[in-house]
Design an enzyme around this catalytic site. Structure first.
Site, PDB file in Angstrom:
ATOM      1  N   TYR A  91       0.834  -1.205   0.000  1.00  0.00           N
ATOM      2  CA  TYR A  91       0.000   0.000   0.000  1.00  0.00           C
ATOM      3  C   TYR A  91       0.874   1.262   0.000  1.00  0.00           C
ATOM      4  CZ  TYR A  91      -2.874   3.858   1.576  1.00  0.00           C
ATOM      5  OH  TYR A  91      -3.469   5.095   1.686  1.00  0.00           O
ATOM      6  N   ARG A 140       1.693   6.998  -6.681  1.00  0.00           N
ATOM      7  CA  ARG A 140       0.584   7.929  -6.930  1.00  0.00           C
ATOM      8  C   ARG A 140       1.012   9.353  -6.601  1.00  0.00           C
ATOM      9  NH1 ARG A 140      -4.956   7.082  -3.588  1.00  0.00           N
ATOM     10  NH2 ARG A 140      -3.412   7.032  -1.924  1.00  0.00           N
ATOM     11  N   TYR A 153      -0.702  13.241   6.427  1.00  0.00           N
ATOM     12  CA  TYR A 153      -0.334  12.177   7.363  1.00  0.00           C
ATOM     13  C   TYR A 153       1.168  12.232   7.647  1.00  0.00           C
ATOM     14  CZ  TYR A 153      -4.649   9.261   7.057  1.00  0.00           C
ATOM     15  OH  TYR A 153      -5.918   8.749   7.134  1.00  0.00           O
ATOM     16  N   ARG A 190     -11.023  13.703   1.750  1.00  0.00           N
ATOM     17  CA  ARG A 190     -12.043  12.891   2.431  1.00  0.00           C
ATOM     18  C   ARG A 190     -13.321  12.787   1.623  1.00  0.00           C
ATOM     19  NH1 ARG A 190      -9.069   9.754   5.571  1.00  0.00           N
ATOM     20  NH2 ARG A 190      -7.624  10.981   6.839  1.00  0.00           N
ATOM     21  N   GLU A 220     -13.800  -0.720   6.093  1.00  0.00           N
ATOM     22  CA  GLU A 220     -13.758   0.623   5.508  1.00  0.00           C
ATOM     23  C   GLU A 220     -15.052   0.792   4.720  1.00  0.00           C
ATOM     24  OE1 GLU A 220      -9.969   1.671   3.621  1.00  0.00           O
ATOM     25  OE2 GLU A 220     -11.082   2.449   1.900  1.00  0.00           O
TER      26      GLU A 220
HETATM   27  C1  3EB Z   1      -7.520   6.278   5.708  1.00  0.00           C
HETATM   28  O1  3EB Z   1      -8.414   7.045   6.082  1.00  0.00           O
HETATM   29  C2  3EB Z   1      -7.939   4.878   5.376  1.00  0.00           C
HETATM   30  O2  3EB Z   1      -5.008   5.718  -0.224  1.00  0.00           O
HETATM   31  O3  3EB Z   1      -6.617   6.252  -1.582  1.00  0.00           O
HETATM   32  C3  3EB Z   1      -9.039   5.525   2.688  1.00  0.00           C
HETATM   33  C4  3EB Z   1      -9.398   6.111   1.480  1.00  0.00           C
HETATM   34  C5  3EB Z   1      -7.763   5.042   2.857  1.00  0.00           C
HETATM   35  C6  3EB Z   1      -8.466   6.226   0.450  1.00  0.00           C
HETATM   36  C7  3EB Z   1      -6.209   5.905  -0.467  1.00  0.00           C
HETATM   37  C8  3EB Z   1      -6.831   5.158   1.823  1.00  0.00           C
HETATM   38  C9  3EB Z   1      -7.187   5.738   0.622  1.00  0.00           C
HETATM   39  O4  3EB Z   1      -6.343   6.605   5.636  1.00  0.00           O
HETATM   40  C10 3EB Z   1      -7.358   4.379   4.130  1.00  0.00           C
END
Ligand code: 3EB
Length: 336
Positions: free
Chosen positions: A150, A157, A209, A222, A329
């Site tokens: 991941y 990306r 992050y 989001r 999720e």
């Molecule tokens: C998170 O909130 C959970 O890498 O495109 C959620 C939605 C998550 C999209 C992405 C990853 C992705 O981090 C993981």
């Protein structure tokens, strides 16, 4: 046969159809269907009509297969080049990509190549605005060359976003989840109209992050609020039991479900503050639920029903999630 006329006047709407429904639906509305994604175990189940299906190898709760069908209010034209197969009209375009890779090829390089191809396509199309991207690939939690797959995906990306001068704080909504085998599958919705990115006040923006989650941050927002001038649509990214940037309730599927629903609710509330006129859970929502372990399938579905009632378009898949401590999720599409 269920009623098929819900959301037929929307710029984009989606339906989840079972194998017994899909051919009838395509006969009736195929000229406006921009994208069909099939989810099920094993290889692609082809359709009688020969309609192109993007296939994701993953078990479906309560059935062999389910088709995610995206329909527009205007007829679409089909498109194909070496990378992208899709369909679009004057407002929207759905693109589908399926790239077989073997362990000799670096996942990060492959991802960067695909996203570069998407950005190249968008730049010379009438749809420069990337609204929503779905990403599926096998062994998402496996460690390869010392890094979780991941994270490798996120690096590739992110590099493509930087190379193409795409602002990471204007990233589209997205999800990245595991499949059980097969190719790297990516599909996207792009539009002539720009979307507005919505963040969750309960969560750190993913593009901010800290480095503990990978050397390059994930590039997604989001949620994306789209089609403000017409049929308002809110694309909510894959949402999990995360507060700030930390996973909460690592060992409880029921608590993770409640936290995830609270996060989705918080994103919807933020969108409402930014102008979204939500039609409500019963008439204006589709949910796609990813559950890591089969033994949690029913508790997750029970809590969703308890909290939000019957959701018209709902599908539950069994997949790996991008963090090993996440048990589920949920992604959503809401209409105004
Ligand atoms: C998170 O909130 C959970 O890498 O495109 C959620 C939605 C998550 C999209 C992405 C990853 C992705 O981090 C993981």
């Amino acid at each position: 046969m269920r009623e098929f006329d819900i959301h037929q006047n929307k710029t984009v709407a989606l339906k989840y159809l079972v194998p017994g429904e899909i051919d009838t639906y395509l006969t009736l509305f195929g000229d406006r269907v921009a994208c069909v994604v099939g989810f099920g175990s094993g290889r692609c189940m082809t359709l009688k009509s020969g309609f192109p299906v993007l296939w994701v190898d993953t078990p479906v709760s309560g059935g062999d297969a389910v088709y995610e069908v995206w329909i527009s209010d205007k007829p679409v034209n089909r498109y194909r080049d070496e990378l992208i197969a899709g369909a679009g009209n004057e407002d929207i375009f759905f693109g589908c990509i399926s790239v077989q890779f073997d362990s000799a090829i670096d996942l990060s390089e492959t991802t960067q190549f695909i996203y570069s191809g998407i950005f190249d396509f968008l730049q010379r199309s009438i749809y420069p605005n990337l609204l929503r991207v779905w990403n599926y690939f096998p062994d998402i939690n496996a460690i390869e060359a010392g890094i979780e797959r991941y994270c490798s995906f996120s690096v590739g990306r992110h590099e493509a976003f930087v190379r193409y001068n795409r602002r990471v704080d204007d990233s589209p909504s997205a999800c990245a989840v595991g499949s059980h085998g097969g190719p790297l599958v990516i599909y996207f919705l792009a539009s002539r109209f720009p979307g507005v990115q919505i963040e969750n006040p309960r969560q750190t923006s993913a593009y901010n992050y800290p480095k503990q989650y990978g050397p390059r941050s994930p590039t997604f927002s989001r949620a994306t609020l789209a089609f403000q001038g017409g049929s308002q649509t809110l694309f909510i990214s894959g949402t999990a039991s995360i507060l700030g940037h930390a996973t909460v309730h690592p060992s409880s599927a029921s608590l993770q479900t409640r936290e995830t629903l609270a996060n989705i609710r918080a994103v919807i509330d933020q969108a409402i503050r930014e102008g979204f006129k939500f039609a409500g859970f019963e008439s204006g929502m589709a949910l796609k639920v990813y559950v890591r372990h089969t033994e949690h399938l029913s508790v997750v579905q029970d809590i969703i029903r308890e909290e939000w009632g019957v959701i018209q378009e709902l599908v539950v898949l069994q997949t790996d999630i991008c963090r090993t401590d996440l048990l589920l999720e949920i992604e959503a599409v809401c209409w105004g």
